[in-house]
Design an enzyme around this catalytic site. Structure first.
Site, PDB file in Angstrom:
ATOM      1  N   ALA A  14      30.464 -15.978  -5.171  1.00  0.00           N
ATOM      2  CA  ALA A  14      31.924 -16.145  -5.192  1.00  0.00           C
ATOM      3  C   ALA A  14      32.502 -15.930  -3.799  1.00  0.00           C
ATOM      4  O   ALA A  14      33.469 -15.204  -3.616  1.00  0.00           O
ATOM      5  CB  ALA A  14      32.535 -15.160  -6.186  1.00  0.00           C
ATOM      6  N   VAL A  17      32.512 -20.349   0.197  1.00  0.00           N
ATOM      7  CA  VAL A  17      32.148 -21.693  -0.242  1.00  0.00           C
ATOM      8  C   VAL A  17      32.297 -21.812  -1.764  1.00  0.00           C
ATOM      9  O   VAL A  17      33.055 -22.645  -2.262  1.00  0.00           O
ATOM     10  CB  VAL A  17      30.702 -22.037   0.196  1.00  0.00           C
ATOM     11  N   THR A  95      23.519 -17.457   3.366  1.00  0.00           N
ATOM     12  CA  THR A  95      22.255 -17.770   4.046  1.00  0.00           C
ATOM     13  C   THR A  95      22.374 -17.389   5.522  1.00  0.00           C
ATOM     14  O   THR A  95      22.427 -18.255   6.390  1.00  0.00           O
ATOM     15  CB  THR A  95      21.940 -19.284   3.938  1.00  0.00           C
ATOM     16  N   PRO A  96      22.467 -16.083   5.804  1.00  0.00           N
ATOM     17  CA  PRO A  96      22.659 -15.674   7.204  1.00  0.00           C
ATOM     18  C   PRO A  96      21.414 -15.952   8.060  1.00  0.00           C
ATOM     19  O   PRO A  96      20.352 -16.242   7.510  1.00  0.00           O
ATOM     20  CB  PRO A  96      22.879 -14.158   7.086  1.00  0.00           C
ATOM     21  N   CYS A 280      29.262 -21.077  10.279  1.00  0.00           N
ATOM     22  CA  CYS A 280      28.394 -22.263  10.175  1.00  0.00           C
ATOM     23  C   CYS A 280      27.819 -22.793  11.482  1.00  0.00           C
ATOM     24  O   CYS A 280      26.616 -23.017  11.575  1.00  0.00           O
ATOM     25  CB  CYS A 280      29.163 -23.385   9.506  1.00  0.00           C
TER      26      CYS A 280
END
Ligand code: UDX
Ligand code: ADP
Length: 470
Positions: A14, A17, A95-96, A280
């Protein structure tokens, strides 16, 4: 077998994105029940807040949540139940960049994706379409497929799709309402195409057909990295040119204007700045660099790496210009930093240039006054604790968080504009000037101030991409 008609959607994650994307899907598809789940109880509580104090700030988001929440949009921590009930599952977890191990500093940490995928396999009692929404390195869908197939129960099929999200923070709701394109990648088998059709028909509720592109899985995954890398490359290109402007007396806004008039190029993403941030750009380019290296393409890797190197250089160059201009020392001097978010209209601070600037100023032993209209104080301390190599207690002696721009500027020697918040366009500079030490300096990292006007008031203004005398 015909494509499944999607009736229930589960979104795992949550965050920035999953939250806005699935809230908009719920708004636009009242016939579909959408449940957004997260392990983080506080985050889910905030999404369910009765006064709509949502966990992320995004213009227009509150209206969307108000319209759909409780109708066909639900937020919950009951991950397993939502997975079991759904026909289609979006995986929107973080997704670091990896901090340790193989590919540290470059590769994406896929631990969260893997855990979520294993959970789907473990608890599902029926077939699912699993959609990779988080930005991931190429071939992640393949890994997800392997995990799901190896762990599925008899009678459960899993079809994997890639459906990268192109929304930009700050304009997420507009981007979701009218996307330039929706991209869906699938295996080119009949099952893959059927799954693709199921998801396509969800978006077709509001996105024109010609804007929904369907491609192979790999192309879809790579397109997301490519789009972000090319956008970031434009910014690094214009920032590289800004250094030439500063040395020659050319004006980067004029150069960008002239270049952007070329219809082959267009005028967007040509705004010179103190450096790009956000969750990003850097992450995706580093992913691309890692991918290129693992594919034994060192020149390709070096090419993309330079976009990030240039961005780092731009931040450093800016903080060095501040020190140089303030007579080569800022020790003990008060510096006001206006803006902490990585761009305007978001409370997100991930990779924000402001963090690097403040770290540099603290290292020079300045006193830093910070003001941002949306970023909460707690987040600022978390970011500074992570980025400044000294105990937070020491940082708190050098950094003060303020409640307004004017307050942050009081008794300062210099004001730094780090984020292009609209309210900074309305600053009463005459008033600010009265309260600053003299000479009073302004460093515009976002090219938003009226240089002649500020100069007339008495400020010494330094802007990105303009020579000192411009
Ligand atoms: C980006 C992509 O735009 C989006 O498509 C993708 O889904 C996620 O990554 P985001 O990071 O949210 O979105 O914001 P974006 O508007 O792209 O800005 C990124 C950074 O670049 C910000 O720090 C912004 O200030 C900076 N920027 C942007 C510039 O410095 N100059 C520009 O001309 C444009
Ligand atoms: P993004 O910007 O990609 O949306 P965020 O960090 O904002 O990233 O959001 C990702 C969310 O995913 C976080 O709130 C995190 O708690 C959640 N998450 C991660 N792994 C899982 C999981 N296995 N199950 C449920 N939620 C998860």
């Amino acid at each position: 077998m015909a494509p499944v008609q999607v009736k229930k959607i589960c979104c795992i994650g949550a965050g920035y994105v999953g939250g806005p994307t699935c809230a908009v899907i719920a708004l636009k598809c009242p016939q579909i029940e959408v449940t957004i789940v997260d392990l983080n109880q506080a985050r889910i509580d905030a999404w369910n807040d009765k006064d709509f104090n949502l966990p992320i700030y995004e213009p227009g988001l509150e209206d969307v949540v108000r319209a759909a929440r409780g109708r066909n949009l639900f937020f919950s921590t009951e991950v397993d139940k939502a997975i079991q009930d759904a026909d289609l599952i979006f995986v929107s977890v973080n997704t670091p960049t990896k901090k340790g191990g193989v590919g540290a500093g470059f590769a994406a940490d896929l631990n969260y994706i893997e855990l979520a995928t294993r959970q789907i396999a473990k608890v599902s009692n029926s077939s699912k379409i699993v959609v990779e929404k988080s930005t991931v390195p190429c071939r992640t869908a393949e890994s997800m497929r392997t995990i799901l197939e190896a762990n599925s129960k008899p009678g459960c099929r899993f079809d994997i799709l890639s459906n990268p999200e192109f929304l930009a923070e700050g304009t997420a709701i507009d981007d979701l309402f009218a996307p330039d394109r929706v991209l869906i990648g699938s295996l080119q088998t009949q099952e893959g195409k059927d799954a693709c059709e199921s998801l396509r028909s969800v978006y077709a509720n509001w996105v024109p057909t010609e804007r929904i592109l369907t491609v192979g899985l790999w192309s879809s995954e790579l397109s997301k990295l490519a789009a972000n890398a090319m956008l970031a490359q434009r910014i690094s290109s214009i920032n590289a040119l800004s250094a030439i402007c500063e040395a020659t007396g050319a004006n980067i806004d004029e150069v960008a204007h002239a270049v952007g008039y070329d219809s082959r190029m267009g005028n967007k993403f040509l705004k010179a700045s103190v450096g790009f941030g956000g969750s990003c750009f850097q992450k995706d380019i580093l992913n691309l660099v890692y991918l290129s290296e693992t594919l034994h393409l060192p020149e390709v890797a070096a090419y993309w790496k330079q976009v990030v190197t240039m961005n780092e250089h731009q931040k450093r160059r800016f903080s060095k210009r501040v020190v140089d201009t303030l007579f080569n020392t800022i020790t003990g001097k008060r510096i006001a930093v206006l803006g902490f978010a990585f761009k305007a209209d978001t409370g997100d601070t991930r990779e924000s240039a402001a963090i690097t600037l403040i770290r540099d100023f603290v290292a020079e032993r300045a006193i830093v006054n910070v003001y941002d209209p949306k970023v909460v104080e707690e987040q600022i301390w978390l970011d500074l604790e992570e980025s400044i190599p000294q105990p937070l207690a020491a940082t708190k002696k050098q950094v003060v968080i303020h409640k307004s721009a004017l307050e942050a500027c009081k008794n300062a020697e210099a004001v730094i504009i780090a984020t292009e918040w609209k309210e900074f366009l309305q600053i009463d500079w005459t008033e600010v000037y009265k309260h600053m030490n003299k000479p009073a300096f302004v460093f515009d990292g976002r090219l938003i101030v009226d240089v002649p006007k500020l100069t007339e008031i008495g400020f010494k203004v330094t802007s990105i991409g303009r020579g000192d005398k411009a």
